[in-house]
Scaffold this motif. Structure first.
Motif, PDB file in Angstrom:
ATOM      1  N   CYS A  35       0.804  -1.239   0.096  1.00 13.88           N
ATOM      2  CA  CYS A  35       0.203   0.097  -0.004  1.00 13.88           C
ATOM      3  C   CYS A  35       0.749   1.370  -0.002  1.00 13.88           C
ATOM      4  CB  CYS A  35      -0.775  -0.239   1.250  1.00 13.88           C
ATOM      5  SG  CYS A  35      -2.194   1.259   1.194  1.00 13.88           S
ATOM      6  N   CYS A  36       1.617   1.498   1.064  1.00 11.32           N
ATOM      7  CA  CYS A  36       2.332   2.702   1.104  1.00 11.32           C
ATOM      8  C   CYS A  36       3.852   2.864   0.257  1.00 11.32           C
ATOM      9  CB  CYS A  36       2.727   3.124   2.609  1.00 11.32           C
ATOM     10  SG  CYS A  36       3.861   1.990   3.584  1.00 11.32           S
ATOM     11  N   LYS A  37       4.248   1.435  -0.081  1.00 13.32           N
ATOM     12  CA  LYS A  37       5.437   1.118  -0.670  1.00 13.32           C
ATOM     13  C   LYS A  37       6.716   1.380   0.345  1.00 13.32           C
ATOM     14  CE  LYS A  37       3.343   0.295  -4.374  1.00 13.32           C
ATOM     15  NZ  LYS A  37       2.982  -0.895  -4.708  1.00 13.32           N
ATOM     16  N   ARG A  38       6.586   1.137   1.545  1.00 16.74           N
ATOM     17  CA  ARG A  38       7.412   1.578   2.331  1.00 16.74           C
ATOM     18  C   ARG A  38       8.080   0.176   3.020  1.00 16.74           C
ATOM     19  NH1 ARG A  38       5.697   6.320   6.092  1.00 16.74           N
ATOM     20  NH2 ARG A  38       7.850   5.744   7.095  1.00 16.74           N
ATOM     21  N   ALA A  39       9.450   0.047   3.487  1.00 17.58           N
ATOM     22  CA  ALA A  39       9.714  -1.128   4.222  1.00 17.58           C
ATOM     23  C   ALA A  39       9.924  -0.580   5.737  1.00 17.58           C
ATOM     24  CB  ALA A  39      10.953  -1.644   3.752  1.00 17.58           C
ATOM     25  N   ARG A  40       8.801  -0.914   6.693  1.00 22.61           N
ATOM     26  CA  ARG A  40       9.078  -0.507   7.864  1.00 22.61           C
ATOM     27  C   ARG A  40       9.333  -1.240   9.071  1.00 22.61           C
ATOM     28  NH1 ARG A  40       3.848   3.745   8.171  1.00 22.61           N
ATOM     29  NH2 ARG A  40       5.045   4.500  10.138  1.00 22.61           N
ATOM     30  N   GLY A  41       9.907  -2.485   8.761  1.00 23.33           N
ATOM     31  CA  GLY A  41      10.384  -3.219   9.579  1.00 23.33           C
ATOM     32  C   GLY A  41       9.306  -4.233  10.207  1.00 23.33           C
ATOM     33  N   TRP A  42       8.051  -4.045   9.953  1.00 25.27           N
ATOM     34  CA  TRP A  42       6.851  -5.005  10.087  1.00 25.27           C
ATOM     35  C   TRP A  42       6.240  -5.449   9.125  1.00 25.27           C
ATOM     36  CZ3 TRP A  42       7.890  -6.835  14.739  1.00 25.27           C
ATOM     37  CH2 TRP A  42       8.702  -6.447  15.749  1.00 25.27           C
ATOM     38  N   ILE A  43       5.518  -6.533   8.993  1.00 25.40           N
ATOM     39  CA  ILE A  43       4.736  -6.760   7.952  1.00 25.40           C
ATOM     40  C   ILE A  43       3.690  -8.167   8.381  1.00 25.40           C
ATOM     41  CG2 ILE A  43       6.267  -8.924   6.964  1.00 25.40           C
ATOM     42  CD1 ILE A  43       5.163  -5.990   4.857  1.00 25.40           C
ATOM     43  N   TYR A  44       2.560  -7.893   7.736  1.00 25.49           N
ATOM     44  CA  TYR A  44       1.454  -8.428   7.770  1.00 25.49           C
ATOM     45  C   TYR A  44       1.435  -9.762   7.261  1.00 25.49           C
ATOM     46  CZ  TYR A  44      -3.437  -9.860   7.568  1.00 25.49           C
ATOM     47  OH  TYR A  44      -4.802 -10.712   7.736  1.00 25.49           O
ATOM     48  N   THR A  45       1.139 -10.818   7.902  1.00 31.23           N
ATOM     49  CA  THR A  45       1.430 -12.270   7.212  1.00 31.23           C
ATOM     50  C   THR A  45       0.025 -13.249   6.970  1.00 31.23           C
ATOM     51  OG1 THR A  45       1.751 -13.448   9.398  1.00 31.23           O
ATOM     52  CG2 THR A  45       3.541 -12.581   8.375  1.00 31.23           C
ATOM     53  N   ALA A  46      -0.925 -12.641   7.550  1.00 31.96           N
ATOM     54  CA  ALA A  46      -2.302 -13.340   7.597  1.00 31.96           C
ATOM     55  C   ALA A  46      -2.901 -13.175   6.164  1.00 31.96           C
ATOM     56  CB  ALA A  46      -3.207 -13.198   8.580  1.00 31.96           C
ATOM     57  N   SER A  47      -4.073 -13.513   6.192  1.00 33.41           N
ATOM     58  CA  SER A  47      -5.208 -13.289   4.955  1.00 33.41           C
ATOM     59  C   SER A  47      -5.596 -11.941   4.613  1.00 33.41           C
ATOM     60  CB  SER A  47      -6.281 -14.360   4.910  1.00 33.41           C
ATOM     61  OG  SER A  47      -5.954 -15.523   5.110  1.00 33.41           O
ATOM     62  N   PHE A  48      -5.708 -11.721   3.355  1.00 31.91           N
ATOM     63  CA  PHE A  48      -6.627 -10.547   2.892  1.00 31.91           C
ATOM     64  C   PHE A  48      -7.500 -10.990   1.816  1.00 31.91           C
ATOM     65  CE2 PHE A  48      -6.590  -6.511   0.172  1.00 31.91           C
ATOM     66  CZ  PHE A  48      -7.120  -5.739   1.278  1.00 31.91           C
ATOM     67  N   TYR A  49      -8.768 -10.737   1.813  1.00 30.35           N
ATOM     68  CA  TYR A  49      -9.613 -11.150   0.990  1.00 30.35           C
ATOM     69  C   TYR A  49      -9.950  -9.826  -0.028  1.00 30.35           C
ATOM     70  CZ  TYR A  49      -9.928 -14.358   4.578  1.00 30.35           C
ATOM     71  OH  TYR A  49      -9.786 -15.483   5.480  1.00 30.35           O
ATOM     72  N   THR A  50      -9.694 -10.002  -1.283  1.00 30.74           N
ATOM     73  CA  THR A  50      -9.962  -8.872  -2.481  1.00 30.74           C
ATOM     74  C   THR A  50     -10.258  -9.721  -3.709  1.00 30.74           C
ATOM     75  OG1 THR A  50      -9.247  -6.984  -3.384  1.00 30.74           O
ATOM     76  CG2 THR A  50      -7.592  -8.436  -2.652  1.00 30.74           C
ATOM     77  N   ALA A  51     -11.125  -9.131  -4.712  1.00 29.94           N
ATOM     78  CA  ALA A  51     -10.889  -9.581  -5.860  1.00 29.94           C
ATOM     79  C   ALA A  51      -9.961  -9.018  -6.810  1.00 29.94           C
ATOM     80  CB  ALA A  51     -12.353  -9.091  -6.574  1.00 29.94           C
ATOM     81  N   GLN A  52      -8.945  -8.229  -6.302  1.00 26.08           N
ATOM     82  CA  GLN A  52      -7.680  -7.772  -6.878  1.00 26.08           C
ATOM     83  C   GLN A  52      -6.629  -8.692  -6.998  1.00 26.08           C
ATOM     84  OE1 GLN A  52      -6.681  -3.586  -6.412  1.00 26.08           O
ATOM     85  NE2 GLN A  52      -8.973  -2.991  -5.727  1.00 26.08           N
ATOM     86  N   ASP A  53      -6.097  -8.573  -7.787  1.00 26.19           N
ATOM     87  CA  ASP A  53      -4.490  -9.483  -7.740  1.00 26.19           C
ATOM     88  C   ASP A  53      -3.423  -8.520  -7.184  1.00 26.19           C
ATOM     89  OD1 ASP A  53      -2.411 -11.314  -8.115  1.00 26.19           O
ATOM     90  OD2 ASP A  53      -2.220 -10.630  -9.994  1.00 26.19           O
ATOM     91  N   VAL A  54      -3.347  -8.761  -5.618  1.00 25.36           N
ATOM     92  CA  VAL A  54      -2.490  -7.973  -4.877  1.00 25.36           C
ATOM     93  C   VAL A  54      -1.575  -8.819  -3.903  1.00 25.36           C
ATOM     94  CG1 VAL A  54      -4.264  -7.555  -3.064  1.00 25.36           C
ATOM     95  CG2 VAL A  54      -2.269  -6.066  -3.202  1.00 25.36           C
ATOM     96  N   ASP A  55      -0.508  -8.682  -3.891  1.00 24.55           N
ATOM     97  CA  ASP A  55       0.645  -9.329  -2.762  1.00 24.55           C
ATOM     98  C   ASP A  55       0.286  -8.775  -1.408  1.00 24.55           C
ATOM     99  OD1 ASP A  55       2.320 -10.586  -1.054  1.00 24.55           O
ATOM    100  OD2 ASP A  55       4.055  -9.305  -2.011  1.00 24.55           O
ATOM    101  N   ALA A  56      -0.362  -9.416  -0.687  1.00 27.96           N
ATOM    102  CA  ALA A  56      -1.144  -9.155   0.603  1.00 27.96           C
ATOM    103  C   ALA A  56      -0.096  -8.653   1.735  1.00 27.96           C
ATOM    104  CB  ALA A  56      -2.199 -10.053   1.117  1.00 27.96           C
ATOM    105  N   ARG A  57       1.027  -8.247   1.294  1.00 26.64           N
ATOM    106  CA  ARG A  57       2.157  -7.431   2.475  1.00 26.64           C
ATOM    107  C   ARG A  57       1.702  -6.356   2.727  1.00 26.64           C
ATOM    108  NH1 ARG A  57       4.618 -12.143   4.278  1.00 26.64           N
ATOM    109  NH2 ARG A  57       4.747 -13.570   2.914  1.00 26.64           N
ATOM    110  N   PHE A  58       1.405  -6.089   3.919  1.00 26.65           N
ATOM    111  CA  PHE A  58       0.888  -4.639   4.298  1.00 26.65           C
ATOM    112  C   PHE A  58       1.728  -4.407   5.669  1.00 26.65           C
ATOM    113  CE2 PHE A  58      -3.052  -6.041   2.083  1.00 26.65           C
ATOM    114  CZ  PHE A  58      -2.830  -5.213   1.082  1.00 26.65           C
ATOM    115  N   CYS A  59       1.988  -3.005   5.751  1.00 25.98           N
ATOM    116  CA  CYS A  59       2.734  -2.966   6.977  1.00 25.98           C
ATOM    117  C   CYS A  59       1.396  -2.455   7.931  1.00 25.98           C
ATOM    118  CB  CYS A  59       3.334  -1.377   6.918  1.00 25.98           C
ATOM    119  SG  CYS A  59       2.463   0.141   6.715  1.00 25.98           S
ATOM    120  N   PRO A  60       1.834  -2.539   9.138  1.00 25.46           N
ATOM    121  CA  PRO A  60       0.554  -2.697  10.274  1.00 25.46           C
ATOM    122  C   PRO A  60      -0.069  -1.148  10.420  1.00 25.46           C
ATOM    123  CG  PRO A  60       2.499  -3.541  11.436  1.00 25.46           C
ATOM    124  CD  PRO A  60       3.012  -3.038  10.087  1.00 25.46           C
ATOM    125  N   TRP A  61       0.598  -0.202   9.744  1.00 25.62           N
ATOM    126  CA  TRP A  61       0.120   1.113   9.882  1.00 25.62           C
ATOM    127  C   TRP A  61      -0.953   1.506   8.884  1.00 25.62           C
ATOM    128  CZ3 TRP A  61       4.896  -0.078  10.846  1.00 25.62           C
ATOM    129  CH2 TRP A  61       5.329   0.131  12.006  1.00 25.62           C
TER     130      TRP A  61
END
Length: 177
Positions: free
Chosen positions: A29-55
């Motif tokens: 989402c924010c295109k930043r490496a903030r040192g923490w990353i989400y590892t569980a599921s994300f449900y969307t119709a879009q083709d996205v790598d569900a790697r999101f920062c907690p913020w």
């Protein structure tokens, strides 16, 4: 939990549950490496790598940008739309063998504590008794089979433990492969 991470009312320790971990990955989402990353599921119709920062989870920008949810609204009956929105779009989800569901108590979503086995569940007798009652209603287990299943939690099946955000009661549901 690390003091620099956002607080999630309905998932207060996502590091302990494994939903967030230390990592050098870039947030989708924010295109930043903030040192923490989400590892569980994300449900969307879009083709996205569900790697999101907690913020980006906490402020809702990941769910909004990719039109998705971190949790299903299944089980969130009787809570306000604001609570449904916070749980599904601004709270880290968790991994489960079956579709994860969020439990409700005192007309509010409960806080996800984590995946537990029988020994941990015994420490919360109210949650264990509710789980027994739910499984009796389900009708798939006679008493002997039910107790064997419950005592085996942590092996072929597990329990998802929650805590009421209003009264502090613990509740759980069983999850199996």
């Amino acid at each position: 939990m690390s003091a620099d991470l956002p607080f999630f009312r309905y998932h207060p320790d996502p590091l302990a549950t494994g939903s967030i971990r230390a990592g050098a990955e870039t947030c989708a989402c924010c295109k930043r490496a903030r040192g923490w990353i989400y590892t569980a599921s994300f449900y969307t119709a879009q083709d996205v790598d569900a790697r999101f920062c907690p913020w980006c989870i906490a402020d809702g920008s990941a769910a909004e940008r990719f039109a998705g949810d971190f949790a299903d609204s299944y089980g969130l009956d009787g809570v306000s739309e604001e609570v449904v929105h916070e749980v599904t779009r601004r709270t880290p989800g968790f991994r489960a063998w079956q579709d994860p569901r969020w439990l409700v108590h005192c007309q509010d979503a409960a806080a996800f504590v984590g995946e537990v086995g029988y020994a941990d569940l015994v420490e919360h007798p109210g949650a264990l008794e509710r789980l027994r009652a739910d499984m009796r209603i389900d009708g798939r287990h006679d008493e002997g089979r039910l107790e064997r299943f419950l005592s085996g939690l942590g092996q072929d099946a597990t329990a998802m433990l929650f805590r009421c955000t209003v009264c502090g009661a613990h509740l759980a549901y069983a999850d199996a492969s």
